[in-house]
Design an enzyme around this catalytic site. Sequence first.
Site, short mmCIF file in Angstrom:
data_model
loop_
_atom_site.label_atom_id
_atom_site.label_comp_id
_atom_site.label_asym_id
_atom_site.label_seq_id
_atom_site.Cartn_x
_atom_site.Cartn_y
_atom_site.Cartn_z
N TYR A 1 26.72 60.40 57.62
CA TYR A 1 26.06 59.46 56.69
C TYR A 1 25.84 60.11 55.34
CZ TYR A 1 22.94 55.75 55.12
OH TYR A 1 22.38 54.70 54.43
N PHE B 1 39.80 42.10 33.03
CA PHE B 1 40.23 41.50 34.30
C PHE B 1 39.18 40.46 34.74
CE2 PHE B 1 40.54 41.39 38.97
CZ PHE B 1 41.79 40.81 39.03
N ASP B 2 39.60 39.50 35.59
CA ASP B 2 38.70 38.37 35.89
C ASP B 2 37.39 38.80 36.58
OD1 ASP B 2 40.11 38.88 38.21
OD2 ASP B 2 40.47 36.78 38.72
N ASP C 1 38.51 50.81 32.76
CA ASP C 1 38.82 50.17 34.04
C ASP C 1 40.17 50.76 34.43
OD1 ASP C 1 39.85 48.60 36.03
OD2 ASP C 1 39.22 46.69 35.16
N ALA D 1 42.10 50.94 37.22
CA ALA D 1 42.80 50.56 38.45
C ALA D 1 44.26 51.05 38.49
CB ALA D 1 42.75 49.04 38.61
N LYS E 1 44.70 49.96 44.07
CA LYS E 1 45.95 49.96 43.27
C LYS E 1 46.50 51.39 43.26
CE LYS E 1 43.81 46.09 41.77
NZ LYS E 1 42.47 45.69 42.24
N HIS F 1 39.39 30.08 40.91
CA HIS F 1 40.77 30.04 41.41
C HIS F 1 40.88 30.50 42.87
CE1 HIS F 1 40.03 33.97 39.62
NE2 HIS F 1 40.97 34.47 40.37
#
Length: 460
Positions: free
Chosen positions: A72, A124-125, A215, A217, A258, A450
């Site tokens: 943990y 990004f969304d 970001d 990714a 990714k 979406h």
Amino acid sequence: MQLPAAEPYKIKMVEPIYLSTRTEREQWIREAKYNLFNLRSEQVYIDLLTDSGTGAMSDRQWAAIMTGDESYAGSSSYYHLKDVIKNLFGFDYFLPTHQGRAAENVLFSALVKDGDLIPGNSHFDTTKGHIEFRHAIAVDCTIQESFEPSNLHPFKGNVDIDQLKEVLDNNPIEHIPFIILTLTCNSSGGQPVSMQNIREVKALADQYNIPLLFDSARFAENAWFISQREAGYQNKTIREIVLEMSSYADGMTMSSKKDGIVNIGGFIATRRKEWYDQACTFNIMFEGFVTYGGMAGRDMNALAVGLMEATEPDYLTSRIGQVQYLGEQLSGYGITVQQPYGGHAIFVDARAFLPYVRQEEFIAQTLSIELYLEAGIRAVEVGTLMADRDPLTRENRYPKLEFMRLAIPRRVYSNLHLDVIAVALKNLYDRRLEIKLGYRITQEAPILRHFTVELEPIAM
Ligand code: F0G
């Protein structure tokens, strides 16, 4: 004769896929309310919905799974991953999260307040969702060339420096908690940001004393494009480029699904102790204790290996080469796609493809449904549906471009699969003028609609 470049791996395990009939697909898409997210994966032959979490892990990653430490607190897998992150990106502080949007949720909970502005390059969304959810505004400062699909600008993910300066000049600095750069820029077609642009954004950020967040990714794919296209980087390794890129950032959020080549996972990494300290509390509340934060020890181990594999030049050449291979075939058939081809996906210009379908009737969604009916291929709409409604006026936001994204999972499909995709699209292209009517919404969620939207075809 020069040897052709083949994949730098061989296949040890296979997963059967099934090519259905058109009649079956007509029934399934109707039952899915014309939303491709609602299809079962068995109803899909070639799945290009996303490159996120859909990659094939290597035997070394699977071996690392077996030696994961599930403690943990203080897991050795955490420290192993922490070392890899420090070596690759140079960041001292790191928090695991269960995926990229969780990293956004944790860090933005600490940094983003009501009324803030977050400038960046086509957020990004989920990033935009986490900004708007906090009643802040994502300001898109991407260069104009990015919105011209045939423009061959080598770095269409770049920020327009003048536009960014205007935003910084005309707004209270205390309401701009950070600038965000998405590498590569997914929403504009997997397009890279140049090192020079990163440096210019950093210089401006310093001038106004605003932190710079990445970001990250698809950081490795971004570095590969820099190595191929930017003067002065041809003799640098991908890892040297990655380290230089992140030297300009205060921190990063990462979707490990990714360029971590794992099926789940994410993290925050930063050089700012105060960001780390503030984020820790939210990480414990939303994700888990700071040394696992939503990830199993075994998954952190696999990620540590995946990050190293994703920064191998042979892997990147093969991976991005495959995406380019599809792009070239589609261009050869006269289909307009975002150029130059992106790192993780080919973005088809749906408006050029279906000139008779109106934007209010969701052109790129219509094309994605047609592609599914044609060959069981699942793409994703990056257009009016994804652009959502304006949070204040609740009107539809109509983006400059209507894209259908064909995202290529890492190390999953062969070039013959890509040939099937290209021929399916060519068949559609040959009869594209017969497709005149799109879809209307019958049900939608107030944000990120979406994913769950329900649609019906517009009848003659
Ligand atoms: N940032 C970028 C640039 C992304 O492309 C994604 C996810 C995220 C953040 C969020 O990460 O999914 O791990 O929570 N993109 C996926 C896609 C979903 O299909 O492009 P996540």
